[in-house]
Enzyme design. Structure first.
Site, PDB file in Angstrom:
ATOM      1  N   ASN A 194     106.424 -24.828  81.815  1.00  0.00           N
ATOM      2  CA  ASN A 194     107.205 -23.752  82.416  1.00  0.00           C
ATOM      3  C   ASN A 194     107.896 -24.365  83.632  1.00  0.00           C
ATOM      4  OD1 ASN A 194     108.221 -21.473  83.579  1.00  0.00           O
ATOM      5  ND2 ASN A 194     106.283 -20.359  83.650  1.00  0.00           N
ATOM      6  N   ARG A 250     108.645 -22.642  77.877  1.00  0.00           N
ATOM      7  CA  ARG A 250     109.076 -21.287  78.182  1.00  0.00           C
ATOM      8  C   ARG A 250     110.559 -21.351  78.522  1.00  0.00           C
ATOM      9  NH1 ARG A 250     106.875 -17.057  82.696  1.00  0.00           N
ATOM     10  NH2 ARG A 250     108.240 -15.384  82.019  1.00  0.00           N
ATOM     11  N   HIS A 285     110.415 -11.062  80.026  1.00  0.00           N
ATOM     12  CA  HIS A 285     108.938 -11.039  80.037  1.00  0.00           C
ATOM     13  C   HIS A 285     108.375 -10.877  78.625  1.00  0.00           C
ATOM     14  CE1 HIS A 285     109.307  -9.618  84.437  1.00  0.00           C
ATOM     15  NE2 HIS A 285     108.984 -10.904  84.421  1.00  0.00           N
ATOM     16  N   ARG A 291     113.823  -9.861  93.794  1.00  0.00           N
ATOM     17  CA  ARG A 291     114.991  -9.353  93.046  1.00  0.00           C
ATOM     18  C   ARG A 291     115.114  -7.841  93.235  1.00  0.00           C
ATOM     19  NH1 ARG A 291     113.499 -11.857  87.367  1.00  0.00           N
ATOM     20  NH2 ARG A 291     111.813 -12.929  88.437  1.00  0.00           N
ATOM     21  N   ASP A 344     105.221 -11.060  98.792  1.00  0.00           N
ATOM     22  CA  ASP A 344     103.871 -11.164  98.257  1.00  0.00           C
ATOM     23  C   ASP A 344     103.094  -9.874  98.533  1.00  0.00           C
ATOM     24  OD1 ASP A 344     100.940 -11.950  98.205  1.00  0.00           O
ATOM     25  OD2 ASP A 344     101.892 -13.827  97.577  1.00  0.00           O
ATOM     26  N   GLU A 351     100.814 -15.854  78.908  1.00  0.00           N
ATOM     27  CA  GLU A 351     102.063 -16.288  78.286  1.00  0.00           C
ATOM     28  C   GLU A 351     101.937 -17.687  77.686  1.00  0.00           C
ATOM     29  OE1 GLU A 351     103.374 -15.140  82.110  1.00  0.00           O
ATOM     30  OE2 GLU A 351     105.233 -14.316  81.336  1.00  0.00           O
TER      31      GLU A 351
HETATM   32  P1  AMP Z   1     102.523 -13.235  89.271  1.00  0.00           P
HETATM   33  O1  AMP Z   1     104.023 -13.435  89.349  1.00  0.00           O
HETATM   34  O2  AMP Z   1     102.110 -12.568  87.995  1.00  0.00           O
HETATM   35  O3  AMP Z   1     101.747 -14.485  89.577  1.00  0.00           O
HETATM   36  O4  AMP Z   1     102.140 -12.182  90.429  1.00  0.00           O
HETATM   37  C1  AMP Z   1     102.376 -12.468  91.784  1.00  0.00           C
HETATM   38  C2  AMP Z   1     102.120 -11.200  92.592  1.00  0.00           C
HETATM   39  O5  AMP Z   1     100.772 -10.758  92.371  1.00  0.00           O
HETATM   40  C3  AMP Z   1     102.273 -11.387  94.087  1.00  0.00           C
HETATM   41  O6  AMP Z   1     102.965 -10.288  94.657  1.00  0.00           O
HETATM   42  C4  AMP Z   1     100.826 -11.386  94.578  1.00  0.00           C
HETATM   43  O7  AMP Z   1     100.708 -10.914  95.888  1.00  0.00           O
HETATM   44  C5  AMP Z   1     100.203 -10.418  93.606  1.00  0.00           C
HETATM   45  N1  AMP Z   1      98.744 -10.585  93.599  1.00  0.00           N
HETATM   46  C6  AMP Z   1      98.030 -11.626  93.129  1.00  0.00           C
HETATM   47  N2  AMP Z   1      96.697 -11.452  93.377  1.00  0.00           N
HETATM   48  C7  AMP Z   1      96.589 -10.261  94.027  1.00  0.00           C
HETATM   49  C8  AMP Z   1      95.493  -9.499  94.558  1.00  0.00           C
HETATM   50  N3  AMP Z   1      94.239  -9.942  94.462  1.00  0.00           N
HETATM   51  N4  AMP Z   1      95.766  -8.311  95.133  1.00  0.00           N
HETATM   52  C9  AMP Z   1      97.034  -7.853  95.243  1.00  0.00           C
HETATM   53  N5  AMP Z   1      98.109  -8.518  94.758  1.00  0.00           N
HETATM   54  C10 AMP Z   1      97.896  -9.701  94.162  1.00  0.00           C
END
Ligand code: AMP
Length: 402
Positions: free
Chosen positions: A9, A94, A182, A242, A284, A381
């Site tokens: 990826n 990917r 997705h 985004r 985040d 994925e």
């Molecule tokens: P992804 O793109 O699927 O890796 O998701 C990233 C997002 O998931 C970010 O906004 C992270 O802050 C959120 N995230 C990951 N772990 C946690 C957690 N334990 N609690 C709240 N949000 C989380």
């Protein structure tokens, strides 16, 4: 000798990978997960085993010439050394966009590569990076079969009406349609629905992929019939950086009145909007949760995210003609209990009766027995890509043998 597959990826300065081992008819098994970060600046290589224990790490210091090409040759060498006695049978990629042509994975050759390059303008921030390792391996190691797996493919068989924009027909004929993204995540969820509850695989399900990228998919009997994402990966829900759906008039305003260049406008919509833009703090969710109690902008970003999810679920329910279940997946969907609780509270009109204790425990099912169900299902994925690589490579072998 067990075949080994590498799943890649690729981003602009990173290369995430997983190494899988194939064994007969069973799902390929992941043996290593790793990544290169800081490509083109200060590269860093880290690999962990299946249990998450580090097995290899390397730093190269500042080296602008160490890019994807150097990373790939290091990775191929490392994989061959660490799976000694096993053949590197194929590499899976990917790829964000398969256009209208690809409703499934494809074995890459020169003409496929050229077709995929033509799609770069449709996903300018992702497609060129996804294709770069394919091009490099095609040139440097043509003996390794490569399989491209698309984020659009799972949505290609949606009803025509779900794919149409109300634009002049010539534009539709040029491929200006709703693609949806997705798809690899949704395909994984679809493949495991029956193992959570056989009724899910037969029912009307809204899957909420809530990560740094975010979208919803309406699934009927496990097939995509609508998605919040459209022509580009910008549409639908607000995401980490985004914007999600905005009135196209906003883009004209940015170009004509704010006098932004196309590139500046694009950068704002892709990288400075969403949770980051509204909060002015972070993309985040974990950071926003920490600040939300005393920072109204962080609070507002989360509130807008939840509000937009709930509104768009309504649109998916309408496309499905009802709802039997909602599935939460990806980083936020799998981990942020407050987002799930707040979305379900807004969906009380649809009959959801949350089980707060189950939600707090991150159980699989987080609603009471009555009414539509809500589930947490972790996505995978990379496993979907490894499965595709395995079936494409095995079909190729069968063809050669016959
Ligand atoms: P992804 O793109 O699927 O890796 O998701 C990233 C997002 O998931 C970010 O906004 C992270 O802050 C959120 N995230 C990951 N772990 C946690 C957690 N334990 N609690 C709240 N949000 C989380």
């Amino acid at each position: 000798m067990k075949p080994v597959y590498v799943v890649l990826n690729a981003g602009s300065s990173s290369l995430k990978f997983q190494v899988f081992e194939a064994s007969g008819r069973e799902d390929p098994r992941v043996v290593y997960r790793g990544l290169f970060e800081g490509l083109g600046s200060a590269p860093h290589f880290l690999v962990k085993d299946r249990a998450g224990a580090p097995v290899a790490e390397a730093h190269w210091g500042i080296d602008e010439r160490f890019g994807h090409e150097e990373a790939l040759s290091h990775l191929v060498k490392w994989t061959r050394e660490h799976r000694a006695g096993h053949a590197l049978a194929a590499v899976g990629h990917r790829v964000v966009h398969g256009g209208t042509a690809y409703a499934g994975p494809v074995l890459v050759n020169e003409s496929v590569l050229q077709r995929l390059e033509k799609l770069e303008p449709l996903a300018p921030l992702h497609q060129p990076h996804n294709l770069e390792p394919i091009r490099i391996l095609h040139r440097r190691a043509p003996e390794i079969p490569q399989v491209a797996c698309f984020d659009t493919a799972f949505h290609r068989n949606q009803p025509e009406i779900a794919q149409l924009f109300a634009l002049p027909r010539e534009m539709t004929r040029k491929g200006v349609v709703r693609y949806g993204f997705h798809g690899l995540s949704y395909e994984y969820i679809s493949s495991v629905l029956a193992s959570y509850d056989p009724k899910l695989a037969e029912g009307r399900v809204v899957v909420a992929h809530l990560g740094n990228g975010a979208s919803l998919c309406a699934m009927s009997r496990g097939a995509s019939i609508a998605s919040t994402m459209g022509f580009s990966a910008l549409d639908g829900l607000p995401m980490g950086t985004r914007c999600g759906a905005v009135d196209p008039g906003v883009v004209f305003y940015m170009l004509r009145d704010m006098k932004l260049s196309t590139e500046e406008a694009e950068r704002i919509l892709y990288t400075k909007s969403g949770l980051l833009g509204v909060s002015g703090l972070s993309n985040d969710m974990r950071t926003l949760r920490q600040h939300a109690p005393h920072d109204p902008d962080a609070r507002r970003a989360i509130d807008l995210f939840v509000y937009r999810i709930a509104r768009e679920v309504g649109s998916m329910v309408s496309a499905l003609g009802g709802i039997d279940a909602i599935v939460f997946t990806a980083g936020i969907g799998e981990n942020d209990r407050q987002t799930r609780a707040d979305v379900l509270a807004r969906l009380a009109w649809a009959g959801f009766e949350p089980d707060a204790a189950a939600n707090d425990r991150n159980d699989a099912r987080i609603t009471q027995e009555r009414g539509p169900a809500a589930w947490i299902i972790p996505t995978n994925e990379e496993l979907v890509i490894a499965r595709h690589v395995h079936s494409v490579v095995s079909a190729g072998k069968r063809q050669l043998a016959s």
